[in-house]
Design a protein around this motif. Structure first.
Motif, mmCIF file in Angstrom:
data_model
loop_
_atom_site.group_PDB
_atom_site.id
_atom_site.type_symbol
_atom_site.label_atom_id
_atom_site.label_comp_id
_atom_site.label_asym_id
_atom_site.label_seq_id
_atom_site.Cartn_x
_atom_site.Cartn_y
_atom_site.Cartn_z
ATOM 1 N N ASP A 237 0.850 -1.190 0.000
ATOM 2 C CA ASP A 237 0.000 0.000 0.000
ATOM 3 C C ASP A 237 0.884 1.238 0.000
ATOM 4 O O ASP A 237 1.958 1.260 0.606
ATOM 5 C CB ASP A 237 -0.914 0.002 1.232
ATOM 6 N N THR A 238 0.417 2.265 -0.678
ATOM 7 C CA THR A 238 1.181 3.511 -0.757
ATOM 8 C C THR A 238 0.950 4.412 0.443
ATOM 9 O O THR A 238 1.741 5.327 0.684
ATOM 10 C CB THR A 238 0.806 4.270 -2.037
ATOM 11 N N ARG A 239 -0.107 4.188 1.196
ATOM 12 C CA ARG A 239 -0.398 5.007 2.367
ATOM 13 C C ARG A 239 0.427 4.542 3.563
ATOM 14 O O ARG A 239 0.835 3.381 3.622
ATOM 15 C CB ARG A 239 -1.893 4.934 2.694
ATOM 16 N N PRO A 240 0.684 5.423 4.522
ATOM 17 C CA PRO A 240 1.448 5.010 5.708
ATOM 18 C C PRO A 240 0.732 3.891 6.465
ATOM 19 O O PRO A 240 -0.495 3.879 6.573
ATOM 20 C CB PRO A 240 1.530 6.293 6.545
ATOM 21 N N VAL A 241 1.502 2.952 6.975
ATOM 22 C CA VAL A 241 0.969 1.804 7.698
ATOM 23 C C VAL A 241 1.512 1.826 9.120
ATOM 24 O O VAL A 241 2.724 1.947 9.328
ATOM 25 C CB VAL A 241 1.344 0.479 7.006
ATOM 26 N N VAL A 242 0.612 1.714 10.080
ATOM 27 C CA VAL A 242 0.978 1.645 11.495
ATOM 28 C C VAL A 242 0.544 0.278 12.013
ATOM 29 O O VAL A 242 -0.636 -0.061 11.976
ATOM 30 C CB VAL A 242 0.314 2.768 12.311
ATOM 31 N N VAL A 243 1.506 -0.517 12.481
ATOM 32 C CA VAL A 243 1.243 -1.865 12.976
ATOM 33 C C VAL A 243 1.327 -1.851 14.492
ATOM 34 O O VAL A 243 2.274 -1.302 15.067
ATOM 35 C CB VAL A 243 2.254 -2.872 12.389
ATOM 36 N N ARG A 244 0.336 -2.465 15.130
ATOM 37 C CA ARG A 244 0.346 -2.547 16.593
ATOM 38 C C ARG A 244 -0.177 -3.904 17.031
ATOM 39 O O ARG A 244 -1.076 -4.472 16.410
ATOM 40 C CB ARG A 244 -0.491 -1.427 17.219
ATOM 41 N N ARG A 245 0.422 -4.410 18.085
ATOM 42 C CA ARG A 245 0.018 -5.698 18.644
ATOM 43 C C ARG A 245 -1.148 -5.475 19.601
ATOM 44 O O ARG A 245 -1.057 -4.686 20.538
ATOM 45 C CB ARG A 245 1.191 -6.354 19.367
ATOM 46 N N VAL A 246 -2.250 -6.184 19.360
ATOM 47 C CA VAL A 246 -3.462 -5.993 20.159
ATOM 48 C C VAL A 246 -3.550 -7.019 21.270
ATOM 49 O O VAL A 246 -3.777 -6.692 22.430
ATOM 50 C CB VAL A 246 -4.721 -6.059 19.263
ATOM 51 N N ALA A 247 -3.397 -8.301 20.949
ATOM 52 C CA ALA A 247 -3.535 -9.356 21.958
ATOM 53 C C ALA A 247 -2.759 -10.564 21.498
ATOM 54 O O ALA A 247 -2.438 -10.729 20.319
ATOM 55 C CB ALA A 247 -5.009 -9.712 22.186
ATOM 56 N N LYS A 248 -2.461 -11.446 22.460
ATOM 57 C CA LYS A 248 -1.791 -12.705 22.191
ATOM 58 C C LYS A 248 -2.771 -13.851 22.376
ATOM 59 O O LYS A 248 -3.619 -13.817 23.269
ATOM 60 C CB LYS A 248 -0.592 -12.900 23.125
ATOM 61 N N LEU A 249 -2.645 -14.854 21.513
ATOM 62 C CA LEU A 249 -3.482 -16.046 21.626
ATOM 63 C C LEU A 249 -2.777 -17.021 22.546
ATOM 64 O O LEU A 249 -1.809 -17.679 22.164
ATOM 65 C CB LEU A 249 -3.717 -16.673 20.252
ATOM 66 N N THR A 250 -3.247 -17.126 23.783
ATOM 67 C CA THR A 250 -2.632 -18.004 24.771
ATOM 68 C C THR A 250 -3.542 -19.170 25.049
ATOM 69 O O THR A 250 -4.626 -19.303 24.480
ATOM 70 C CB THR A 250 -2.355 -17.232 26.069
ATOM 71 N N ALA A 251 -3.106 -20.061 25.954
ATOM 72 C CA ALA A 251 -3.905 -21.233 26.308
ATOM 73 C C ALA A 251 -5.168 -20.802 27.021
ATOM 74 O O ALA A 251 -5.294 -19.694 27.534
ATOM 75 C CB ALA A 251 -3.086 -22.178 27.200
ATOM 76 N N ALA A 252 -6.141 -21.737 27.092
ATOM 77 C CA ALA A 252 -7.432 -21.412 27.694
ATOM 78 C C ALA A 252 -7.311 -21.131 29.178
ATOM 79 O O ALA A 252 -8.122 -20.421 29.759
ATOM 80 C CB ALA A 252 -8.420 -22.558 27.457
ATOM 81 N N THR A 253 -6.284 -21.691 29.822
ATOM 82 C CA THR A 253 -6.133 -21.496 31.258
ATOM 83 C C THR A 253 -5.454 -20.185 31.596
ATOM 84 O O THR A 253 -5.451 -19.760 32.741
ATOM 85 C CB THR A 253 -5.313 -22.646 31.860
ATOM 86 N N GLU A 254 -4.857 -19.532 30.589
ATOM 87 C CA GLU A 254 -4.168 -18.282 30.830
ATOM 88 C C GLU A 254 -5.041 -17.117 30.424
ATOM 89 O O GLU A 254 -5.957 -17.242 29.614
ATOM 90 C CB GLU A 254 -2.850 -18.242 30.044
ATOM 91 N N LYS A 255 -4.738 -15.959 30.965
ATOM 92 C CA LYS A 255 -5.477 -14.763 30.620
ATOM 93 C C LYS A 255 -4.893 -14.149 29.360
ATOM 94 O O LYS A 255 -3.696 -14.215 29.107
ATOM 95 C CB LYS A 255 -5.426 -13.752 31.762
ATOM 96 N N VAL A 256 -5.757 -13.546 28.569
ATOM 97 C CA VAL A 256 -5.322 -12.888 27.345
ATOM 98 C C VAL A 256 -4.832 -11.502 27.687
ATOM 99 O O VAL A 256 -5.519 -10.728 28.364
ATOM 100 C CB VAL A 256 -6.484 -12.817 26.329
ATOM 101 N N GLU A 257 -3.647 -11.180 27.226
ATOM 102 C CA GLU A 257 -3.091 -9.866 27.507
ATOM 103 C C GLU A 257 -3.861 -8.799 26.758
ATOM 104 O O GLU A 257 -4.243 -8.990 25.598
ATOM 105 C CB GLU A 257 -1.624 -9.830 27.087
ATOM 106 N N PRO A 258 -4.124 -7.660 27.370
ATOM 107 C CA PRO A 258 -4.854 -6.597 26.679
ATOM 108 C C PRO A 258 -3.985 -5.953 25.619
ATOM 109 O O PRO A 258 -2.781 -6.000 25.679
ATOM 110 C CB PRO A 258 -5.206 -5.629 27.809
#
Length: 258
Positions: A237-258
């Motif tokens: 894409d020719t437009r500026p791109v901003v990439v950010r990490r939203v959440a991690k896919l962890t095991a069901a017993t662990e909490k998902v990081e915000p």
């Protein structure tokens, strides 16, 4: 031995619905040949006679079906106990865990499939013994090679705002499956608010300050992979791109990081 009990026999139920259905059947038989309607009606018996006949037929049918099912069970057990001891134990274990209904016909079919060699008792077809490997693209040449589009929708929009396209992608660079969501955003967030509604409908002033791509990454990825995603998206894409990490896919017993 896994089996399904036969339902408890019950007497035939004489209902008004069955009587009405029988009368309708007789009427249709007469209407099919109108020239012989009287002759056909003379040969038909009454509803009470039909219900009495069904009472007798129902009990006899129950006895025949139960006897036939018991005969199939005896045949299946005879074939099972005719097998060698090791194979018989293996087949009995298969019968306990197989997805087939607990019916003698299914057991006879399983024994037949084993006898002709279509089913291997050591490796039954309903048990997957292979090793699953994830499909990864560790060194993609472009964004389309690394990620596949799986969704698209319009977000926002209304009588005085312009809707934007939202795309959803998925892929795996090696650390795990990733879900990417992209949105086009305005460089000036207040631009659509200050633009008059008639201009906004013609889309002549909205976005004149430019756009940028907001790319959200959900999943487990390293910083190097995050930078690779940004580079691939920027090349696409020719437009500026901003990439950010939203959440991690962890095991069901662990909490998902915000």
């Amino acid at each position: 031995m896994r089996f399904r009990p036969w339902p408890k026999p019950e007497p035939y139920r004489d209902t008004t619905r069955k009587r009405a259905a029988f009368k309708r059947k007789q009427r249709l038989e007469q209407q099919a040949l109108p020239l012989f309607a009287e002759m056909i009606a003379a040969g038909q018996h009454s509803v009470d006679e039909e219900m009495a006949r069904r009472h007798i037929w129902w009990d006899e049918r129950e006895r025949v079906q139960r006897a036939a099912r018991a005969a199939r069970w005896r045949k299946a057990r005879a074939q099972l106990f005719a097998l060698p001891d090791v194979l018989r134990c293996r087949v009995r274990n298969l019968w306990r865990t197989c997805p087939y209904p607990a019916d003698p016909t299914c057991l006879l079919d399983l024994l037949h499939q084993i006898a002709v060699g279509r089913v291997d008792p050591r490796h039954p077809p309903w048990v997957f013994d292979g090793k699953l490997t994830a499909r990864t693209t560790p060194n993609p040449a472009n964004f389309d090679e690394a990620f596949r589009q799986i969704g698209q929708r319009k977000v926002g929009g209304g009588p005085k705002t312009t809707s934007a396209d939202e795309f959803l992608f998925c892929g795996n660079l090696g650390s795990g499956i990733l879900f990417l969501r992209t949105r086009v955003r305005l460089n000036d967030p207040h631009e659509s608010f200050y633009t008059s509604s008639n201009h906004r409908l013609r889309d002549s002033h909205v976005g004149r300050s430019g756009h940028w791509i907001d790319l959200e990454v959900r999943g487990d990825c390293t910083d190097d992979e995050l930078e690779l995603i940004r580079c691939l998206a920027q090349e696409a894409d020719t437009r500026p791109v901003v990439v950010r990490r939203v959440a991690k896919l962890t095991a069901a017993t662990e909490k998902v990081e915000p």
